[in-house]
Enzyme design. Structure first.
Site, PDB file in Angstrom:
ATOM      1  N   GLU A 160      56.355  42.693  40.182  1.00 59.78           N
ATOM      2  CA  GLU A 160      57.357  42.254  39.193  1.00 59.78           C
ATOM      3  C   GLU A 160      58.212  43.356  38.564  1.00 59.78           C
ATOM      4  O   GLU A 160      58.166  43.562  37.352  1.00 59.78           O
ATOM      5  CB  GLU A 160      56.643  41.464  38.085  1.00 59.78           C
ATOM      6  CG  GLU A 160      55.873  40.277  38.610  1.00 59.78           C
ATOM      7  CD  GLU A 160      55.210  39.438  37.507  1.00 59.78           C
ATOM      8  OE1 GLU A 160      55.288  39.821  36.336  1.00 59.78           O
ATOM      9  OE2 GLU A 160      54.641  38.390  37.843  1.00 59.78           O
ATOM     10  N   GLU A 280      50.868  33.189  44.933  1.00 56.80           N
ATOM     11  CA  GLU A 280      50.375  32.596  43.677  1.00 56.80           C
ATOM     12  C   GLU A 280      50.831  31.151  43.524  1.00 56.80           C
ATOM     13  O   GLU A 280      51.239  30.707  42.459  1.00 56.80           O
ATOM     14  CB  GLU A 280      50.859  33.439  42.475  1.00 56.80           C
ATOM     15  CG  GLU A 280      50.480  34.905  42.571  1.00 56.80           C
ATOM     16  CD  GLU A 280      50.810  35.744  41.331  1.00 56.80           C
ATOM     17  OE1 GLU A 280      51.073  35.162  40.260  1.00 56.80           O
ATOM     18  OE2 GLU A 280      50.782  36.980  41.446  1.00 56.80           O
TER      19      GLU A 280
HETATM   20  C1  GLA Z   1      51.886  36.951  37.332  1.00 56.19           C
HETATM   21  C2  GLA Z   1      50.857  37.930  37.819  1.00 56.19           C
HETATM   22  C3  GLA Z   1      49.501  37.302  37.911  1.00 56.19           C
HETATM   23  C4  GLA Z   1      49.168  36.433  36.714  1.00 56.19           C
HETATM   24  C5  GLA Z   1      50.264  35.449  36.492  1.00 56.19           C
HETATM   25  C6  GLA Z   1      49.928  34.445  35.417  1.00 56.19           C
HETATM   26  O1  GLA Z   1      52.263  36.072  38.286  1.00 56.19           O
HETATM   27  O2  GLA Z   1      51.188  38.465  39.074  1.00 56.19           O
HETATM   28  O3  GLA Z   1      48.548  38.311  38.049  1.00 56.19           O
HETATM   29  O4  GLA Z   1      48.938  37.203  35.585  1.00 56.19           O
HETATM   30  O5  GLA Z   1      51.449  36.189  36.231  1.00 56.19           O
HETATM   31  O6  GLA Z   1      50.336  34.755  34.166  1.00 56.19           O
END
Ligand code: GLA
Length: 380
Positions: A160, A280
């Protein structure tokens, strides 16, 4: 004639019961998808039947058997495994790695560098120059990569760093997050360095070919964020960065899923020669856009059927695309297992709708939801 009719009837009955007994939704998801990609889930203390620290063991519902890839939701993050400057604490993460080994799962390492999971000593008031920052980055990456070795099959090396602003012309100034002191101190260099440090350590250990290095982010299927990400990836690749793949987090809600965007992101990233993983995946049952205007909160036991069916449609469309591009995708991971155990119900973790949320394929009782059935019993 009567006999013939009778045998036809028997054959018809047999074939129905046969097809029922071989429904893919009766199988483990990892087996359903064995010719496509590995199927993963994010695990936390509530997911597996081993006591962590002094906590109680959770009920062994066996649902984890559906997965052949495990990501620690939080327990490999910097703040957890390197809580103070000279202390590494691998106890919890090691338990997950052990669990994964005994259940024939691979481990996705998540994440080496992420600005939101840093302990107090890694903060703006403590670190004032690029040299110190890069030194700390290298020290952390060296230690962690060496500790886990080839027990992980890939690392989210950097998580990110791309900004969310909607700019028309992409430049370095607007492509990267500006609210990050790493960027303030080093510019984009720390991103490249993170990959170089991880690569060098893996080579030194002689296991480089066993561990892939990924960049991971959310919303990177949306056109502007994708353009910014491509901007960064092109720079990294020109600089000979040892990056192997890109993670698309794919956190969706009921209004944010756009089929074509997902498909073209997979195609575009893969055209750079990168492996794609869906890291995710989940579907928030609420909607931040006015189009569906789902305003109310649902009962804590589960959402109404029509909502779960609409959610299943998103799972269905996404997985159709994943299957179609199986040559580009090596893993699809859900960001949780059962609806009773989700970061979306934790207001300190999640900034979306404050209602009980049900984002996964198993409900709070561990029963299969419509989303499970559509991705298992697919028809293409
Ligand atoms: C991001 C991070 C994850 C997790 C999510 C949820 O996607 O990559 O590790 O913390 O946020 O908040």
């Amino acid at each position: 004639m009567k006999n013939k009719l009778f045998s036809l009837l028997v054959i018809a009955l047999l074939s129905t019961s046969c097809s029922n007994s071989t429904r893919r939704s009766d199988m483990l998801l990892r087996d359903v998808y064995k010719d496509y990609f590995s199927i993963g889930a994010a695990f936390n203390d509530g997911s597996i039947p081993v006591p962590m620290d002094d906590e109680e063991a959770v009920v062994d519902d066996g649902l984890y058997n559906h997965f052949n890839s495990l990501t620690c939701e939080n327990d490999m993050k910097w703040e957890k495994i390197h809580p103070s400057e000279y202390v590494y604490d691998y106890e919890k993460a090691d338990k997950y790695v052990e669990f994964a080994k005994t259940h024939n799962m691979g481990v996705r390492g998540h994440a080496l560098v992420w600005y939101r999971a840093l302990p107090g000593y890694m903060n703006k008031s403590k670190i004032h120059d690029k040299e110190t920052l890069l030194l700390k980055e290298k020290e952390h990456i060296d230690n962690v990569v060496e500790h886990f070795g080839d027990s992980v099959y890939c690392w989210d090396v950097v998580n990110e760093v791309i900004s969310d602003s909607e700019d028309e012309i992409i430049t370095d100034e607007n492509a990267y997050r500006q609210d990050d002191f790493w960027y303030e101190l080093s510019g984009k260099e720390y991103i490249l360095k993170a990959f170089e440090y991880a690569d060098a350590k893996l080579k030194e250990l002689g296991i480089r070919e066993k561990v892939k290095l990924f960049y991971n982010d959310y919303d990177n299927t949306k056109p502007v964020k994708k353009a910014k990400t491509m901007h960064m990836l092109n720079w990294l690749l020109e600089a000979n960065c040892p990056i192997d793949g890109i993670g698309l987090q794919c956190h969706y809600n009921m209004g944010s899923f756009v089929k074509d965007e997902l498909e073209s992101a997979i195609v575009d990233y893969s055209s750079l020669g990168l492996e794609v993983q869906i890291t995710e995946f989940d579907v928030d049952i609420y909607d931040e856009t006015p189009s569906m205007a789902i305003e109310e909160s649902y009962d804590i036991l589960g959402a109404p059927e029509k909502i779960l069916d609409a959610q299943a449609t998103i799972y269905d469309h996404a997985f159709k695309i994943f299957r179609k591009h199986k040559d580009k995708i090596s893993n699809v991971t859900f960001w949780g297992i059962r609806d009773n155990n989700t970061y979306m119900n934790d207001p300190t973790e999640f900034v979306g709708h404050a209602g009980p949320n049900f984002p996964y394929i198993f409900d709070i009782f561990g029963e299969k939801k419509p989303a499970f059935y559509v991705i298992a019993d697919y028809e293409d």
